[in-house]
Motif scaffolding. Structure first.
Motif, PDB file in Angstrom:
ATOM      1  N   ILE A   1       0.849  -1.182   0.000  1.00  0.00           N
ATOM      2  CA  ILE A   1       0.000   0.000   0.000  1.00  0.00           C
ATOM      3  C   ILE A   1       0.889   1.238   0.000  1.00  0.00           C
ATOM      4  N   ASP A   2       0.439   2.314  -0.667  1.00  0.00           N
ATOM      5  CA  ASP A   2       1.204   3.553  -0.775  1.00  0.00           C
ATOM      6  C   ASP A   2       0.325   4.750  -0.457  1.00  0.00           C
ATOM      7  N   TYR A   3       0.954   5.792   0.042  1.00  0.00           N
ATOM      8  CA  TYR A   3       0.288   7.077   0.233  1.00  0.00           C
ATOM      9  C   TYR A   3       1.251   8.178  -0.159  1.00  0.00           C
ATOM     10  N   GLN A   4       0.754   9.188  -0.866  1.00  0.00           N
ATOM     11  CA  GLN A   4       1.571  10.322  -1.258  1.00  0.00           C
ATOM     12  C   GLN A   4       0.813  11.615  -0.995  1.00  0.00           C
ATOM     13  N   ALA A   5       1.522  12.624  -0.468  1.00  0.00           N
ATOM     14  CA  ALA A   5       0.968  13.959  -0.274  1.00  0.00           C
ATOM     15  C   ALA A   5       1.876  14.948  -0.986  1.00  0.00           C
ATOM     16  N   GLY A   6       1.273  15.874  -1.761  1.00  0.00           N
ATOM     17  CA  GLY A   6       2.047  16.823  -2.535  1.00  0.00           C
ATOM     18  C   GLY A   6       1.554  18.239  -2.389  1.00  0.00           C
TER      19      GLY A   6
ATOM     20  N   SER B   1      -3.175  14.432  -3.076  1.00  0.00           N
ATOM     21  CA  SER B   1      -2.864  13.174  -2.404  1.00  0.00           C
ATOM     22  C   SER B   1      -3.118  12.001  -3.344  1.00  0.00           C
ATOM     23  N   TYR B   2      -2.481  10.894  -3.025  1.00  0.00           N
ATOM     24  CA  TYR B   2      -2.587   9.678  -3.829  1.00  0.00           C
ATOM     25  C   TYR B   2      -2.536   8.481  -2.889  1.00  0.00           C
ATOM     26  N   ARG B   3      -3.435   7.522  -3.124  1.00  0.00           N
ATOM     27  CA  ARG B   3      -3.431   6.264  -2.382  1.00  0.00           C
ATOM     28  C   ARG B   3      -3.444   5.122  -3.380  1.00  0.00           C
ATOM     29  N   GLY B   4      -2.649   4.093  -3.109  1.00  0.00           N
ATOM     30  CA  GLY B   4      -2.594   2.973  -4.031  1.00  0.00           C
ATOM     31  C   GLY B   4      -2.391   1.657  -3.306  1.00  0.00           C
ATOM     32  N   ALA B   5      -2.879   0.578  -3.908  1.00  0.00           N
ATOM     33  CA  ALA B   5      -2.640  -0.778  -3.439  1.00  0.00           C
ATOM     34  C   ALA B   5      -2.156  -1.600  -4.616  1.00  0.00           C
ATOM     35  N   LEU B   6      -1.226  -2.518  -4.373  1.00  0.00           N
ATOM     36  CA  LEU B   6      -0.661  -3.264  -5.485  1.00  0.00           C
ATOM     37  C   LEU B   6      -0.352  -4.697  -5.107  1.00  0.00           C
ATOM     38  N   LEU B   7      -0.336  -5.543  -6.134  1.00  0.00           N
ATOM     39  CA  LEU B   7       0.171  -6.906  -6.062  1.00  0.00           C
ATOM     40  C   LEU B   7       1.369  -6.984  -6.995  1.00  0.00           C
ATOM     41  N   PHE B   8       2.448  -7.640  -6.575  1.00  0.00           N
ATOM     42  CA  PHE B   8       3.651  -7.676  -7.405  1.00  0.00           C
ATOM     43  C   PHE B   8       4.289  -9.058  -7.355  1.00  0.00           C
ATOM     44  N   ALA B   9       5.089  -9.333  -8.391  1.00  0.00           N
ATOM     45  CA  ALA B   9       5.881 -10.553  -8.460  1.00  0.00           C
ATOM     46  C   ALA B   9       7.203 -10.210  -9.118  1.00  0.00           C
ATOM     47  N   SER B  10       8.270 -10.845  -8.688  1.00  0.00           N
ATOM     48  CA  SER B  10       9.586 -10.562  -9.262  1.00  0.00           C
ATOM     49  C   SER B  10      10.390 -11.839  -9.377  1.00  0.00           C
ATOM     50  N   THR B  11      11.322 -11.809 -10.317  1.00  0.00           N
ATOM     51  CA  THR B  11      12.233 -12.917 -10.499  1.00  0.00           C
ATOM     52  C   THR B  11      13.619 -12.364 -10.763  1.00  0.00           C
ATOM     53  N   GLU B  12      14.632 -13.073 -10.292  1.00  0.00           N
ATOM     54  CA  GLU B  12      16.009 -12.614 -10.440  1.00  0.00           C
ATOM     55  C   GLU B  12      16.900 -13.798 -10.777  1.00  0.00           C
TER      56      GLU B  12
END
Length: 249
Positions: free
Chosen positions: A33-38, A43-54
């Protein structure tokens, strides 16, 4: 063209990673989850799902995002971050973000550049950034950042950038960021941008090392997160971002 270049680069990276033996590939994922104030109470609010490979030739991360912006309303976005090693100490990294608002807002962002390992866990990066939304406005910027360890569980980053909007407004700013690994499955992120006509340029950082360790702050576009056409403003302003990542090793 930038979107096609990003797609082709990520596809090539994914094929290269998939070609490695299974034992050489590290896969992880999670949610955040993210929050940004400018400036101007944006303001900005976000939720995300992520996957990574290395793997040895590079790394790849993808994320799906649901957000709500104080000016633009809600929407969805897709993010990809791909890096390929060109020598033991040098990587080429390309990051792309594509945004679709529920009420018709459309934007994309592309960031690309080299990364140089100066020492263990110390990375110097340079980049070119281009973003476009349907204000309509284009933004081009160049910058550098330095990532370094502060404590065993804490990484820091400092950077600076200069950019120009197609309408003639310019940005010049500095960035200070940190990432704290609070446990095996949780990480806290923070970033502060200060300057003239602040426009968050980092968006993400390397998924194969770097400050976010593949766990990006996925803020919106432009002027502290608004994504809207900027106005000429020579005051010093700031934007702050906070994020939490829940990891699945």
């Amino acid at each position: 063209m930038p979107r096609r270049l990003t797609r082709n680069f990520i596809l090539a990276s994914a094929i290269a990673l998939a070609a490695r033996p299974a034992s050489a590939v590290a896969i992880s994922g999670g949610a955040g989850i993210d929050y940004q104030a400018g400036p101007q109470a944006q303001s900005y609010r976000g939720a995300l799902l992520f996957a990574s490979t290395e793997a040895r030739p590079g790394d790849l991360m993808v994320a799906a995002i649901r957000y709500k912006d104080s000016r633009l309303g809600p929407g969805v976005a897709g993010f990809a971050n791909a890096g390929v090693s060109v020598s033991p100490a040098v990587r080429l990294r390309v990051l792309g973000l594509r945004t679709f608002g529920d009420h018709g807002f459309d934007a994309w962002r592309l960031r690309a550049g080299p990364e140089l390992d100066l020492a263990p866990d110390v990375t110097l990066g340079a980049y070119y950034l281009r973003l476009h939304d349907d204000a309509p406005e284009n933004f081009n910027a160049a910058g550098v950042d330095l990532t370094f360890p502060v404590l065993p569980a804490l990484s820091g980053q400092v950077g600076t950038s200069y950019g120009r909007w197609s309408g003639g407004e310019t940005t010049f700013q500095g960035t200070l960021a940190g990432a704290l690994r609070a446990g095996a499955r949780i990480q806290f992120l923070c970033e502060v941008d200060v300057g003239r006509n602040v426009t968050t340029t980092s968006t993400t950082a390397p998924s194969g090392g770097g400050i976010w360790s593949g766990l990006p702050l996925t803020n919106q576009l432009g002027n502290g997160g608004s994504g809207t056409e900027p106005t000429t403003d020579h005051r010093i302003t700031s934007a702050a971002q906070f994020g939490v990542r829940f990891l699945i090793p």
